[in-house]
Scaffold this motif. Structure first.
Motif, PDB file in Angstrom:
ATOM      1  N   SER A 266      -3.895   3.753   9.593  1.00  0.00           N
ATOM      2  CA  SER A 266      -4.926   2.708   9.593  1.00  0.00           C
ATOM      3  C   SER A 266      -4.727   1.750   8.428  1.00  0.00           C
ATOM      4  CB  SER A 266      -6.325   3.314   9.488  1.00  0.00           C
ATOM      5  OG  SER A 266      -6.532   4.185  10.547  1.00  0.00           O
ATOM      6  N   ARG A 267      -4.469   2.318   7.246  1.00  0.00           N
ATOM      7  CA  ARG A 267      -4.325   1.452   6.061  1.00  0.00           C
ATOM      8  C   ARG A 267      -3.037   0.631   6.142  1.00  0.00           C
ATOM      9  NH1 ARG A 267      -5.561   3.175   0.373  1.00  0.00           N
ATOM     10  NH2 ARG A 267      -4.601   1.428   0.393  1.00  0.00           N
TER      11      ARG A 267
ATOM     12  N   GLU B 183      -6.040  14.208   9.254  1.00  0.00           N
ATOM     13  CA  GLU B 183      -6.763  12.977   8.905  1.00  0.00           C
ATOM     14  C   GLU B 183      -5.913  12.105   7.984  1.00  0.00           C
ATOM     15  OE1 GLU B 183      -9.521  11.570  10.148  1.00  0.00           O
ATOM     16  OE2 GLU B 183      -9.326  13.221  11.575  1.00  0.00           O
ATOM     17  N   ASP B 184      -5.026  12.744   7.201  1.00  0.00           N
ATOM     18  CA  ASP B 184      -4.140  11.963   6.328  1.00  0.00           C
ATOM     19  C   ASP B 184      -3.299  10.981   7.148  1.00  0.00           C
ATOM     20  OD1 ASP B 184      -5.092  13.290   4.152  1.00  0.00           O
ATOM     21  OD2 ASP B 184      -3.372  14.651   3.961  1.00  0.00           O
ATOM     22  N   THR B 185      -2.849  11.431   8.327  1.00  0.00           N
ATOM     23  CA  THR B 185      -2.036  10.556   9.180  1.00  0.00           C
ATOM     24  C   THR B 185      -2.845   9.331   9.589  1.00  0.00           C
ATOM     25  OG1 THR B 185      -0.850  12.459  10.067  1.00  0.00           O
ATOM     26  CG2 THR B 185      -0.711  10.422  11.337  1.00  0.00           C
ATOM     27  N   TYR B 186      -4.077   9.551  10.033  1.00  0.00           N
ATOM     28  CA  TYR B 186      -4.883   8.419  10.506  1.00  0.00           C
ATOM     29  C   TYR B 186      -5.221   7.469   9.367  1.00  0.00           C
ATOM     30  CZ  TYR B 186      -4.921  11.029  14.776  1.00  0.00           C
ATOM     31  OH  TYR B 186      -4.500  11.698  15.895  1.00  0.00           O
ATOM     32  N   ARG B 187      -5.465   8.066   8.171  1.00  0.00           N
ATOM     33  CA  ARG B 187      -5.738   7.205   7.014  1.00  0.00           C
ATOM     34  C   ARG B 187      -4.510   6.351   6.721  1.00  0.00           C
ATOM     35  NH1 ARG B 187      -6.763  10.929   3.415  1.00  0.00           N
ATOM     36  NH2 ARG B 187      -8.673  11.400   4.504  1.00  0.00           N
ATOM     37  N   PHE B 188      -3.340   6.985   6.721  1.00  0.00           N
ATOM     38  CA  PHE B 188      -2.091   6.269   6.438  1.00  0.00           C
ATOM     39  C   PHE B 188      -1.854   5.163   7.477  1.00  0.00           C
ATOM     40  CE2 PHE B 188       2.373   5.859   7.801  1.00  0.00           C
ATOM     41  CZ  PHE B 188       2.977   5.395   6.649  1.00  0.00           C
TER      42      PHE B 188
ATOM     43  N   ASP C 141      -3.559  -2.003   8.766  1.00  0.00           N
ATOM     44  CA  ASP C 141      -4.476  -2.997   8.229  1.00  0.00           C
ATOM     45  C   ASP C 141      -3.707  -3.993   7.351  1.00  0.00           C
ATOM     46  OD1 ASP C 141      -7.318  -3.768   7.847  1.00  0.00           O
ATOM     47  OD2 ASP C 141      -6.790  -3.447   5.741  1.00  0.00           O
TER      48      ASP C 141
ATOM     49  N   ARG D 222      -7.445   6.680  18.428  1.00  0.00           N
ATOM     50  CA  ARG D 222      -7.820   6.528  17.022  1.00  0.00           C
ATOM     51  C   ARG D 222      -7.214   5.245  16.438  1.00  0.00           C
ATOM     52  NH1 ARG D 222      -9.348  11.217  13.890  1.00  0.00           N
ATOM     53  NH2 ARG D 222      -9.563   9.638  12.273  1.00  0.00           N
TER      54      ARG D 222
ATOM     55  N   ARG E  78       0.820  -1.209   0.000  1.00  0.00           N
ATOM     56  CA  ARG E  78       0.000   0.000   0.000  1.00  0.00           C
ATOM     57  C   ARG E  78       0.855   1.261   0.000  1.00  0.00           C
ATOM     58  NH1 ARG E  78      -4.983  -1.786   3.969  1.00  0.00           N
ATOM     59  NH2 ARG E  78      -5.799  -3.305   2.491  1.00  0.00           N
TER      60      ARG E  78
ATOM     61  N   ALA F 127      -8.985   1.552  15.025  1.00  0.00           N
ATOM     62  CA  ALA F 127      -8.718   0.917  13.724  1.00  0.00           C
ATOM     63  C   ALA F 127      -8.251  -0.527  13.921  1.00  0.00           C
ATOM     64  CB  ALA F 127      -7.676   1.726  12.960  1.00  0.00           C
TER      65      ALA F 127
END
Ligand code: ACM
Length: 723
Positions: A288-289, A281-286, A292, A343, A208, A347
């Motif tokens: 989390s993904r 929010e970019d940090t949390y998206r990064f 994951d 957060r 990813r 996730a």
């Protein structure tokens, strides 16, 4: 009839007795809960004839095959012929939780004249029993292999018994990691915690976010296929692999690959910032993904998110962070961290993972109780975390990279509340040393007296983990920096709390280390390789010198620290004598045990110690000759000279003891000079916080045999003073 009954508490004394003269004494590490020895042995002429009942699975077939192979390596007998005794393995129940904290590890093992019987609670119990059985293999008087007749009943004290290997500061090859897993199986360690991301590097292929390994792997990373293979390899040996990706601090590798993730008080994010931006929010998206993806790669239920050492000034003045604080009513840095961790926790919980974090994650005391805390700075943290209801893994007191002795670590119990950490007085003194040091002497590193854990708190202690941070550990040093000390800790985490006789531990540790070497550990081969670089073609005397010394402890050998204090950044090559030196030489330990016996009047020990002294003096002559041509050896010459001087005064002490005459005053003065010098060098690096300000010994080497020589000199002095 049992000839020795050894419930746990009596084990140490019994073993110590046995070791005094009986080379074939049963020597197990970790010590089992209980064992009963009987007179006689079971001869082993070849491969065991296996008979299974109960759960049987491919993993156990592979384990049995490894056991047969190891039997040959341990004993030297040829195991292709099925001429051995019967080995009956009863596995009571299949175990879906084999790689969880509920793994059925208990087993009973019986060796009788008719053969061997293993009765295990589950498949992992079979692995543990086979590990014990390997340790029972001895060479009989006729050169054949044999097992003592014995009954063992065993189960672990703690479910989490780990080592942590830092692969970020130095990359550790898969081959080396597998070798450590092999050794872990032999001493019943069951968690390999891999620290896979830090400021220096990110070590796993990410599909990813490929820039993580492509840019921040610096050319050295594990492919996903390699990780999957490593996890399978570990699972076969009853070892869980727990991954750690450190956030939001220790994250420079991530921001190097993806600069937009970085916090930056000055405005635009900067590549190479140490801390992630908790307000984006970019940090949390990064995160989390990424997590994951990694949660899919690492099947273990536990996922370590780091959470340690976010610098005080990390987010100071960052307008985005200020806005986050205002929006969520956060006033402190710790509250911002807790916001971040909640957060991430959400996730990972969606992914079915249990979060593990270093102790700072509970600074606000507000994280969900299912977060597992890893106590690392002081034993107080164990008390604090368990008082909040968190399950806890203890690493305070177990940092193998700090180069302390096995005895030091062995003396710390996971359930202690006030043992490990910096005393208030030392903290006060350290704060005055240097502003850079003062920054690190926070309240969190100071250990205060605390009440013992309540039974409820103690039940939350999952076990212990020995971290090996790798700033000063290269791939070829991994075996010697982990072992044999990790075996002593394996016992601390497996065996009853009462198993704590240090002399007995060292006697068994030496035997176990030799077994690990016969099974493939490469500490000695790698030490020889390192020595051979320092004096190609002539390095034999170096190995003999290295057996008597160790690297200066704690941070004393880290030359990057004084350089940083002087405002410089340097690369430290791990090619010095101190890098090759064993941390806690078992050769030196054996000398100390002999010197003790010699001091007590044992004539044979006195003769052996006299021979030791002759060898030391002769070796110094060889080292002096080598030093002419080899600068690295020249640097260590004063250390070798002091060992030769200890040998000289040691001989005078033995002479005095044997003559029943007082040690002459000039000899006593000579002894005092060299022994005090060695003690002063050792003391200079004895405490972490002061270690890099102490007087560094030549070549950063401390002498490990000093206490034995001092003992002889003191006894000779006392004897002389007596009427
Ligand atoms: C740590 O040693 N920073 C967990």
């Amino acid at each position: 009839m049992p000839i020795l009954r050894r419930p746990a508490a009596a084990l140490a004394a019994a073993c110590a007795l046995a070791f005094a003269g009986d080379a074939a004494a049963v020597s197990l590490m970790p010590a089992p809960q209980s064992m009963v020895e009987h007179e006689g042995v079971l001869a082993i002429a070849g491969r065991f004839a296996l008979a299974w009942t109960g759960c049987r699975e491919p993993r156990l077939d592979r384990a049995a095959e490894r056991f047969q192979r190891d039997l040959g390596r341990l004993s030297g007998i040829e195991t292709f012929a099925a001429a051995g005794p019967r080995l009956e393995i009863a596995c009571r129940a299949a175990d879906p939780g084999a790689l969880t904290l509920q793994a059925r590890e208990a087993y009973r093992l019986q060796v009788s004249a008719q053969g061997v019987k293993i009765d295990a609670d589950g498949p992992v119990g079979v692995l543990r029993a086979l590990a014990t059985l390997r340790q029972l293999v001895e060479t009989g008087p006729d050169g054949a292999a044999a097992l003592p007749l014995i009954e063992i009943d065993d189960r672990p004290r703690f479910a989490w018994r780990g080592v942590m290997i830092d692969t970020a500061r130095h990359f550790m090859s898969i081959e080396s990691l597998k070798r450590q897993i092999d050794a872990m199986e032999q001493v019943k360690l069951n968690v390999l915690h891999l620290h896979l991301s830090d400021n220096e590097a990110f070590r796993v292929e990410s599909r990813r976010y490929p820039r993580l390994h492509e840019v921040a792997g610096h050319g050295q990373f594990y492919t996903q296929a390699e990780i999957a293979d490593l996890i399978t390899y570990a699972a076969d040996r009853g070892v869980r692999v727990t991954p750690e990706f450190d956030v939001p601090g220790h994250a420079r590798a991530m921001t190097l690959a993806y600069p937009e993730l970085a916090s930056n008080p000055a405005g635009a994010p900067a590549a190479g910032a140490q801390v992630l931006n908790p307000a984006s929010e970019d940090t949390y998206r990064f995160v989390s993904r990424l997590f994951d993806e990694m949660a899919g790669l690492f099947p273990d239920a536990y996922f370590h998110i780091g959470g340690d050492e976010v610098p005080d000034e990390a987010w100071a003045g960052d307008p985005q962070v200020e806005a986050l604080k205002a929006a969520h009513n956060l006033t402190t840095k710790a509250q911002v961290e807790a916001h971040f961790h909640r957060r991430i926790h959400q996730a990972l919980a969606r992914r079915g993972k249990i979060v593990v974090g270093w102790e700072e994650v509970i600074d606000t005391g507000t994280l969900p109780r299912d977060v597992v805390v890893q106590a690392w700075r002081t034993s107080n943290a164990t008390a604090r975390a368990t008082a909040l209801g968190h399950r806890t893994i203890v690493s305070a007191g177990y940092y193998l990279d700090l180069l302390n002795t096995a005895a030091f670590h062995y003396g710390v119990d996971p359930a202690d509340t006030s043992t490990a950490g910096i005393s208030p007085a030392d903290a006060q003194a350290a704060r005055k040393l240097h502003p850079l040091v003062a920054r690190f002497v926070t309240d969190g590193v100071i250990v205060q007296p605390m009440a013992p854990l309540t039974p409820e708190q103690e039940a939350l202690v999952l076990g212990g983990e020995a971290p090996l941070w790798a700033e000063l550990v290269s791939d070829e040093m991994l075996d010697s920096r982990l072992w044999p000390r990790a075996a002593a800790l394996a016992e601390r985490f497996w065996s009853p709390r009462e198993t704590r006789d240090v002399a007995d531990m060292y006697a068994r540790l030496a035997v176990q280390q030799d077994r690990l070497r016969r099974l493939g550990l490469e500490d000695e081969a790698n030490r020889a390789r390192m020595a051979s670089r320092l004096a190609p073609g002539a390095w034999g005397p170096l190995l003999d010198l290295l057996d008597l010394v160790g690297p200066a402890r704690n941070m004393a050998h880290d030359q990057r620290v004084p350089a940083a204090i002087a405002g410089k950044k340097i690369v430290q090559h791990l090619t010095a004598m101190a890098d090759a030196a064993p941390v806690d030489s078992l050769v030196a330990r054996a000398f100390l045990a002999r010197a003790d016996r010699a001091a007590l009047g044992d004539a044979q020990a006195r003769a052996a110690v006299r021979a030791d002294f002759e060898v030391w003096r002769a070796n110094h002559s060889r080292i002096a000759a080598l030093a002419q041509d080899h600068p690295a050896v020249r640097e260590a010459l004063p250390v070798s000279a002091d060992i030769a001087e200890m040998a000289a005064v040691g001989v005078l002490a033995l002479d005095a003891l044997e003559a029943g005459a007082p040690l002459a005053p000039d000899a006593a003065a000579r002894a005092k000079a060299v022994l005090d010098r060695a003690d002063a060098f050792e003391a200079a690096s004895a405490k972490p916080i002061f270690s890099f300000f102490g007087k560094r010994p030549p070549a950063d080497l401390i002498i490990m045999v000093t206490p034995g020589v001092r003992r002889l000199v003191e006894v000779a002095g006392d004897r002389g003073a007596a009427p």
